[in-house]
Design a protein around this motif. Structure first.
Motif, PDB file in Angstrom:
ATOM      1  N   MET A 125      55.711   1.377 -11.758  1.00  0.00           N
ATOM      2  CA  MET A 125      56.078   0.384 -12.750  1.00  0.00           C
ATOM      3  C   MET A 125      56.946   1.025 -13.820  1.00  0.00           C
ATOM      4  SD  MET A 125      52.584  -1.690 -13.443  1.00  0.00           S
ATOM      5  CE  MET A 125      51.776  -0.188 -13.964  1.00  0.00           C
ATOM      6  N   SER A 126      57.854   0.232 -14.353  1.00  0.00           N
ATOM      7  CA  SER A 126      58.672   0.726 -15.441  1.00  0.00           C
ATOM      8  C   SER A 126      57.857   0.736 -16.716  1.00  0.00           C
ATOM      9  CB  SER A 126      59.905  -0.160 -15.631  1.00  0.00           C
ATOM     10  OG  SER A 126      59.504  -1.470 -15.908  1.00  0.00           O
ATOM     11  N   SER A 127      58.032   1.770 -17.524  1.00  0.00           N
ATOM     12  CA  SER A 127      57.276   1.877 -18.765  1.00  0.00           C
ATOM     13  C   SER A 127      58.127   1.410 -19.925  1.00  0.00           C
ATOM     14  CB  SER A 127      56.834   3.330 -18.988  1.00  0.00           C
ATOM     15  OG  SER A 127      57.955   4.171 -19.035  1.00  0.00           O
ATOM     16  N   SER A 128      57.480   0.888 -20.962  1.00  0.00           N
ATOM     17  CA  SER A 128      58.221   0.435 -22.139  1.00  0.00           C
ATOM     18  C   SER A 128      58.669   1.641 -22.941  1.00  0.00           C
ATOM     19  CB  SER A 128      57.351  -0.483 -22.991  1.00  0.00           C
ATOM     20  OG  SER A 128      56.197   0.201 -23.400  1.00  0.00           O
ATOM     21  N   ARG A 129      59.859   1.577 -23.497  1.00  0.00           N
ATOM     22  CA  ARG A 129      60.417   2.671 -24.272  1.00  0.00           C
ATOM     23  C   ARG A 129      60.122   2.467 -25.740  1.00  0.00           C
ATOM     24  NH1 ARG A 129      66.533   3.323 -22.791  1.00  0.00           N
ATOM     25  NH2 ARG A 129      66.254   5.092 -24.193  1.00  0.00           N
ATOM     26  N   GLN A 130      59.766   3.547 -26.436  1.00  0.00           N
ATOM     27  CA  GLN A 130      59.508   3.447 -27.857  1.00  0.00           C
ATOM     28  C   GLN A 130      60.810   3.498 -28.645  1.00  0.00           C
ATOM     29  OE1 GLN A 130      56.761   6.517 -28.891  1.00  0.00           O
ATOM     30  NE2 GLN A 130      54.983   5.300 -28.288  1.00  0.00           N
TER      31      GLN A 130
ATOM     32  N   GLY B  81      46.108  -9.968 -10.351  1.00  0.00           N
ATOM     33  CA  GLY B  81      47.273  -9.562  -9.572  1.00  0.00           C
ATOM     34  C   GLY B  81      47.029  -8.284  -8.805  1.00  0.00           C
ATOM     35  N   ARG B  82      46.416  -7.298  -9.443  1.00  0.00           N
ATOM     36  CA  ARG B  82      46.165  -6.027  -8.757  1.00  0.00           C
ATOM     37  C   ARG B  82      45.150  -6.200  -7.640  1.00  0.00           C
ATOM     38  NH1 ARG B  82      45.048  -4.082 -14.193  1.00  0.00           N
ATOM     39  NH2 ARG B  82      47.047  -3.875 -15.264  1.00  0.00           N
ATOM     40  N   LEU B  83      44.149  -7.045  -7.865  1.00  0.00           N
ATOM     41  CA  LEU B  83      43.155  -7.283  -6.820  1.00  0.00           C
ATOM     42  C   LEU B  83      43.798  -7.898  -5.589  1.00  0.00           C
ATOM     43  CD1 LEU B  83      40.214  -7.277  -5.904  1.00  0.00           C
ATOM     44  CD2 LEU B  83      39.905  -9.469  -7.077  1.00  0.00           C
TER      45      LEU B  83
ATOM     46  N   LEU C 238      55.673  -4.128  -6.377  1.00  0.00           N
ATOM     47  CA  LEU C 238      56.049  -4.879  -5.178  1.00  0.00           C
ATOM     48  C   LEU C 238      56.883  -4.013  -4.239  1.00  0.00           C
ATOM     49  CD1 LEU C 238      56.957  -8.296  -6.855  1.00  0.00           C
ATOM     50  CD2 LEU C 238      54.874  -7.735  -5.580  1.00  0.00           C
ATOM     51  N   LEU C 239      57.730  -3.173  -4.804  1.00  0.00           N
ATOM     52  CA  LEU C 239      58.523  -2.256  -3.980  1.00  0.00           C
ATOM     53  C   LEU C 239      57.616  -1.252  -3.285  1.00  0.00           C
ATOM     54  CD1 LEU C 239      61.546  -1.899  -3.352  1.00  0.00           C
ATOM     55  CD2 LEU C 239      61.629  -0.160  -5.152  1.00  0.00           C
ATOM     56  N   ALA C 240      56.596  -0.772  -3.982  1.00  0.00           N
ATOM     57  CA  ALA C 240      55.635   0.146  -3.364  1.00  0.00           C
ATOM     58  C   ALA C 240      54.855  -0.541  -2.253  1.00  0.00           C
ATOM     59  CB  ALA C 240      54.685   0.697  -4.421  1.00  0.00           C
ATOM     60  N   LEU C 241      54.469  -1.807  -2.471  1.00  0.00           N
ATOM     61  CA  LEU C 241      53.777  -2.547  -1.415  1.00  0.00           C
ATOM     62  C   LEU C 241      54.661  -2.685  -0.193  1.00  0.00           C
ATOM     63  CD1 LEU C 241      51.273  -4.207  -0.588  1.00  0.00           C
ATOM     64  CD2 LEU C 241      52.400  -6.206  -1.571  1.00  0.00           C
TER      65      LEU C 241
ATOM     66  N   GLN D   5      60.398   8.447  -6.872  1.00  0.00           N
ATOM     67  CA  GLN D   5      60.407   8.804  -5.465  1.00  0.00           C
ATOM     68  C   GLN D   5      59.276   8.074  -4.751  1.00  0.00           C
ATOM     69  OE1 GLN D   5      62.728  10.709  -3.906  1.00  0.00           O
ATOM     70  NE2 GLN D   5      63.799  10.719  -5.885  1.00  0.00           N
ATOM     71  N   VAL D   6      59.473   7.831  -3.462  1.00  0.00           N
ATOM     72  CA  VAL D   6      58.522   7.016  -2.714  1.00  0.00           C
ATOM     73  C   VAL D   6      57.091   7.544  -2.807  1.00  0.00           C
ATOM     74  CG1 VAL D   6      57.847   6.237  -0.409  1.00  0.00           C
ATOM     75  CG2 VAL D   6      60.230   6.054  -1.141  1.00  0.00           C
ATOM     76  N   PRO D   7      56.817   8.846  -2.593  1.00  0.00           N
ATOM     77  CA  PRO D   7      55.418   9.297  -2.671  1.00  0.00           C
ATOM     78  C   PRO D   7      54.801   9.066  -4.051  1.00  0.00           C
ATOM     79  CG  PRO D   7      56.784  10.940  -1.579  1.00  0.00           C
ATOM     80  CD  PRO D   7      57.722   9.930  -2.177  1.00  0.00           C
ATOM     81  N   VAL D   8      55.589   9.298  -5.116  1.00  0.00           N
ATOM     82  CA  VAL D   8      55.080   9.103  -6.472  1.00  0.00           C
ATOM     83  C   VAL D   8      54.809   7.618  -6.723  1.00  0.00           C
ATOM     84  CG1 VAL D   8      55.594   9.381  -8.914  1.00  0.00           C
ATOM     85  CG2 VAL D   8      56.295  11.148  -7.274  1.00  0.00           C
ATOM     86  N   ARG D   9      55.758   6.770  -6.284  1.00  0.00           N
ATOM     87  CA  ARG D   9      55.597   5.330  -6.492  1.00  0.00           C
ATOM     88  C   ARG D   9      54.382   4.809  -5.729  1.00  0.00           C
ATOM     89  NH1 ARG D   9      60.382   3.587  -4.829  1.00  0.00           N
ATOM     90  NH2 ARG D   9      59.689   2.896  -2.771  1.00  0.00           N
ATOM     91  N   ASP D  10      54.201   5.244  -4.492  1.00  0.00           N
ATOM     92  CA  ASP D  10      53.067   4.781  -3.703  1.00  0.00           C
ATOM     93  C   ASP D  10      51.743   5.237  -4.312  1.00  0.00           C
ATOM     94  OD1 ASP D  10      54.905   3.651  -2.071  1.00  0.00           O
ATOM     95  OD2 ASP D  10      54.614   5.013  -0.384  1.00  0.00           O
ATOM     96  N   LYS D  11      51.713   6.477  -4.835  1.00  0.00           N
ATOM     97  CA  LYS D  11      50.491   6.963  -5.474  1.00  0.00           C
ATOM     98  C   LYS D  11      50.196   6.153  -6.721  1.00  0.00           C
ATOM     99  CE  LYS D  11      48.261  11.094  -7.371  1.00  0.00           C
ATOM    100  NZ  LYS D  11      48.402  12.541  -7.668  1.00  0.00           N
ATOM    101  N   ALA D  12      51.247   5.853  -7.513  1.00  0.00           N
ATOM    102  CA  ALA D  12      51.057   5.044  -8.715  1.00  0.00           C
ATOM    103  C   ALA D  12      50.516   3.658  -8.352  1.00  0.00           C
ATOM    104  CB  ALA D  12      52.370   4.929  -9.479  1.00  0.00           C
ATOM    105  N   PHE D  13      51.006   3.071  -7.269  1.00  0.00           N
ATOM    106  CA  PHE D  13      50.502   1.774  -6.815  1.00  0.00           C
ATOM    107  C   PHE D  13      49.021   1.881  -6.478  1.00  0.00           C
ATOM    108  CE2 PHE D  13      49.291  -1.125  -3.455  1.00  0.00           C
ATOM    109  CZ  PHE D  13      49.810  -2.345  -3.865  1.00  0.00           C
ATOM    110  N   ASP D  14      48.652   2.895  -5.700  1.00  0.00           N
ATOM    111  CA  ASP D  14      47.258   3.050  -5.282  1.00  0.00           C
ATOM    112  C   ASP D  14      46.333   3.225  -6.479  1.00  0.00           C
ATOM    113  OD1 ASP D  14      48.115   2.795  -2.709  1.00  0.00           O
ATOM    114  OD2 ASP D  14      47.870   4.907  -2.165  1.00  0.00           O
ATOM    115  N   VAL D  15      46.790   3.990  -7.475  1.00  0.00           N
ATOM    116  CA  VAL D  15      45.978   4.176  -8.676  1.00  0.00           C
ATOM    117  C   VAL D  15      45.861   2.868  -9.443  1.00  0.00           C
ATOM    118  CG1 VAL D  15      45.879   5.319 -10.923  1.00  0.00           C
ATOM    119  CG2 VAL D  15      46.500   6.638  -8.877  1.00  0.00           C
ATOM    120  N   SER D  16      46.967   2.147  -9.574  1.00  0.00           N
ATOM    121  CA  SER D  16      46.981   0.909 -10.351  1.00  0.00           C
ATOM    122  C   SER D  16      46.047  -0.139  -9.769  1.00  0.00           C
ATOM    123  CB  SER D  16      48.407   0.357 -10.445  1.00  0.00           C
ATOM    124  OG  SER D  16      48.435  -0.840 -11.189  1.00  0.00           O
ATOM    125  N   VAL D  17      46.048  -0.289  -8.448  1.00  0.00           N
ATOM    126  CA  VAL D  17      45.221  -1.332  -7.821  1.00  0.00           C
ATOM    127  C   VAL D  17      43.847  -0.822  -7.420  1.00  0.00           C
ATOM    128  CG1 VAL D  17      47.298  -2.489  -6.988  1.00  0.00           C
ATOM    129  CG2 VAL D  17      46.057  -0.935  -5.455  1.00  0.00           C
ATOM    130  N   GLY D  18      43.583   0.485  -7.662  1.00  0.00           N
ATOM    131  CA  GLY D  18      42.256   1.029  -7.383  1.00  0.00           C
ATOM    132  C   GLY D  18      41.943   1.187  -5.918  1.00  0.00           C
TER     133      GLY D  18
END
Length: 537
Positions: free
Chosen positions: A1-6, A112-114, A145-148, A259-272
């Protein structure tokens, strides 16, 4: 996911005029860039269609065991939000071949994550997953969604996407300043199909507030679990959208943020994915007395109400129609109005946004002249999340009452106290259900509001069912909202002044101004709503 910039600290202390000049320069740059912003050349996608039903799947066996001889389609109304979310998760967990979903909104929150976790788990079991999402509200979810999409057996597509500057909703519109007529059209459909034999359709998007899981605001809404012949019709509608020119593969629109591995890991963490499955707390029965869907699926048989049903939907190409009348002629809205005008005895309607227009109000006045009873339930100003649309409704409120229409407006406070349609707690209760019952035998459930956007701008989906038993259950839900959670409106004598009636401690209370609304809400609505053209509401 994109993060908000300060915002850098030094920017916070610049003089107001300098900050405003800076913002104007950024806005101008975005507009200039918007002149060049465009979608990539359309790349022909390999069409995919609904797979033939496999009668050996567990869901197909349940449907076969539950269907009486000769019946057309079966339904289970789901007025309770947590039951409706649980039904989707149960179907995703039990599907063996296909899951087809299309939604206006999938939020980056608990619900949504569930759902996204359930889709990935199904795909890893070998289930083919096709997910179609409208692109309006994907700024915070597009990387998920891209990670999914990276998961084997999953394909994600976007309806009517934005071209660029995708990090925020505002920047998307600014960068597409010369493409706004196209982007004003959105896919408002809500549909979930499992193994081609069971579906969930109705008014709910995928976000906490549609399932009474939000602490700030929650919606009174309606879905139906659907089986039988109408599911094949829904599958054909999904295929029409999935393979339409208005749809793009997500990978063609969204640039990877990681990168794909990082994005996929972030997805897995986000949705548990690695944690225990989240359990949705469910009451033992819902408003209509039914137990959780999972219990009946485990038993191999479901109790359903049956009738002849037809699925109706706007064409996905609705956004390419040049004239509003062309879009209206192809719309779910026109077909719904046509059926309402054929009523012989009574009409019951719930819609969160009620802007009938001159033709609609004239039609309602006509059916009243034929002594057809009309009952309308919509949002009060305090319950409405679109105050300008409420202003459009206010233009017709006196005429509705003068026509003899029974008019009710949802009360946030009374909804919270009732608790029969969900545990709203201290959150604001808002109406979101789009339903109709005609002559106590025909029922409509779907995504279409009675407003100009549904008629000519958005695409919509609905189901019409001829079933006195199902209509009776829908009327039970409408009456709960009408009698326990709403104000009844009437005209005070003499004149056109409106009064709101409610029952408090078994005594009738009469209110003379928009109930539960703030001074700011009333002033804002009175000042700005009259300035907005009706076709923009």
């Amino acid at each position: 996911m994109s993060s908000s910039r300060q915002v850098p600290a030094r920017m916070l202390f610049q003089p107001f005029a300098v900050r405003m000049a800076w913002r104007a320069m950024v806005l101008l740059l975005c507009v200039l860039l918007g002149a060049c912003g465009s979608l990539p050349p359309f790349k022909q996608m390999a069409p995919t269609l609904t797979l033939p039903v496999d009668a050996s799947t567990p869901l197909a066996k349940v449907v076969a065991a539950s269907t009486p001889p000769g019946e057309h389609s079966g339904f289970r109304l789901m007025p309770l939000g947590v039951y409706s979310l649980d039904a989707r998760i149960e179907l995703a967990a039990r599907a063996q071949h296909t899951l087809d979903l299309q939604y206006y909104l999938i939020a980056d929150d608990g619900a949504g994550r569930l759902l996204l976790r359930s889709l990935k788990e199904a795909a890893l079991r070998g289930v083919r997953v096709r997910l179609l999402v409208d692109d309006l509200y994907t700024a915070s979810t597009e990387q998920m969604l891209l990670a999914l999409q990276d998961t084997p057996n999953v394909e994600v597509r976007l309806f009517n996407p934005f071209c660029c500057a995708r990090g925020h909703l505002a920047s998307r519109f600014i960068a597409s300043a010369f493409d706004l007529p196209r982007l004003n059209h959105r896919m408002h459909n809500k549909l979930f199909i499992a193994d081609g034999v069971m579906a969930v359709a109705g008014g709910r998007n995928i976000a906490d507030e549609y399932f009474t899981l939000n602490i700030a605001q929650n919606f009174v809404d309606m879905d139906a679990l659907v089986v039988g012949k109408v599911v094949a019709q829904l599958g054909n509608i999904f295929d029409d959208y999935w393979n339409s020119e208005e749809v793009y593969p997500i990978a063609q629109i969204v640039r990877p943020g990681r990168q794909v591995p990082v994005r996929d890991k972030a997805f897995d963490v986000s949705v548990g994915m690695a944690g225990p499955e989240r359990r949705i707390p469910l009451p033992s029965t819902d408003t209509l007395g039914y137990g959780p869907i999972g219990e009946e699926l485990d038993a191999g048989r479901m109790g359903l109400l049956w009738g002849e049903a037809h699925a109706i939907a706007d064409p996905p190409a609705k956004l390419r129609f040049v004239r509003p009348d062309q879009a209206y002629d192809a719309s779910v809205t026109k077909r719904l109005w046509a059926r309402l005008m054929e009523a012989e005895h009574d009409i019951f309607l719930t819609t969160p946004y009620l802007v009938p227009g001159e033709s609609g109000i004239a039609s309602l006045e006509d059916v009243r002249r034929r002594n057809v009873k009309v009952t309308l339930l919509t949002n009060s100003l305090a319950a409405n999340d679109e105050p300008l649309v409420h202003g459009g409704y206010v233009r017709y409120r006196v005429r509705l009452l003068k026509a003899g229409i029974d008019l009710y407006e949802l009360s946030p406070a009374r909804t919270a106290r009732s608790e029969r349609l969900g545990m709203f707690g201290k959150s604001v209760g808002r109406l979101h259900a789009k339903t109709a019952v005609v002559d106590r035998r025909e029922m409509f459930i779907g995504s279409a509001n009675l407003d100009p956007r549904s008629a000519t701008e958005n695409t919509e989906l609905g189901i019409v069912v001829d079933s006195p038993q199902l209509a009776r259950e829908m009327l039970r839900i409408i009456n709960i909202s009408k009698l326990e959670s709403a104000y009844r409106l009437r005209l005070a004598e003499p004149g056109d002044r409106i009064e709101w009636l409610t029952i408090d401690n078994e005594k009738e209370v009469i209110l003379h101004s928009e109930p539960e609304s703030t001074w700011f809400q009333r002033v804002y609505n009175q000042t700005f709503a009259p300035l907005v053209p009706e076709d923009l509401l």
